[in-house]
Design a protein around this motif. Structure first.
Motif: not given
Length: 267
Positions: A135-149
């Protein structure tokens, strides 16, 4: 002296093989854990572990921040070593004639610190793979996706008699107890979790930060923000609100059980 996962698992198997009774062993590896620095008994500067080559070249750059790069390299070296140690232990089970009569369950007790995601930003091409999207920068809720992974942990159950299958539904650590009981036909007095091998769809949550996980979405119960994990599904705002309401009911029940000590204790 640093007792690595390979030595610890081999010694555990030796203890099992010397027993004349059915044995339950709970072996906790500590290799893949902070601070990820080189073992004090490392063979040399360019070889971290005995019997195993390094995963990465010395001073391999994983982040533009030199200190973080060193930490990330250490993390990957220990992850690679743990994988090697488990593989060695599985081979040793077969060598000792225990493979057919042993059920092995592997799981992680938690994910990794979010700062490690920095290496994906600095060098995304180095981590391109067929398992997880980087996942790279640009997603609205980027931090949530990082935490999930980074909070996903593996759970693997291995025995030659078990049917090979993959389950990608949301599960949590309390599922282990129910899964073991059902797998071995044991009486499980309290069912506050689901069998990890079932097809039932449930959610799990983090007590620490109030995040709710299922196989399609991660939701913050604090502010209602969410990110879709499964891009092939559509979830309405009303469905997100229902997920949060269900979470609050479960969390309230669990809190009351602990607060008022409602679990019956064995004499």
């Amino acid at each position: 002296y640093w007792l690595g996962g390979e030595d610890m698992l081999i010694q555990t198997i030796d203890m099992i093989s010397n027993s004349d009774e059915k044995t339950f062993a709970f072996a906790i590896t500590i290799s893949n854990h902070t601070p990820f620095s080189k073992p004090c008994n490392a063979i040399s500067d360019d070889k971290w572990f005995k019997n195993k080559d390094n995963l990465l070249p010395i001073n391999y750059e994983l982040s533009k921040n030199e200190k973080l790069s060193s930490i990330f390299s250490g993390y990957l070296e220990y992850a690679s070593y743990t994988d090697y140690a488990i593989g060695t232990a599985m081979d040793y089970l077969e060598e000792k004639g225990l493979k057919e009569d042993t059920v092995v369950m592997l799981y992680g007790d938690h994910g990794i610190d979010n700062s490690i995601y920095e290496m994906f930003y600095d060098y995304p091409k180095k981590f391109k793979n067929n398992i997880n999207d980087i996942i790279t920068d640009g997603h609205e809720n980027q931090k949530l996706l990082e935490i999930q992974m980074l909070n996903e942990i593996p759970m693997i159950i291995a025995n030659p008699a078990l049917e090979s299958k993959t389950i990608s539904l949301a599960r949590s650590l309390p599922s282990l107890r129910t899964t073991i009981c059902n797998l071995f036909g044991l009486d499980c007095q309290y069912y506050f979790s689901n069998d990890a091998l079932s097809d039932k769809k449930v959610f799990s949550y983090s007590v620490k930060n109030g995040l709710i996980f299922d196989e399609d979405i991660i939701v913050s119960s604090n502010n209602g923000k969410y990110a879709l994990i499964n891009k092939d599904v559509y979830i309405s705002e009303n469905e997100v609100s229902c997920i949060i309401d269900d979470f609050k009911k479960v969390k309230d029940l669990n809190t009351k059980i602990l607060k008022y000590n409602l679990l019956k204790k064995d004499n």
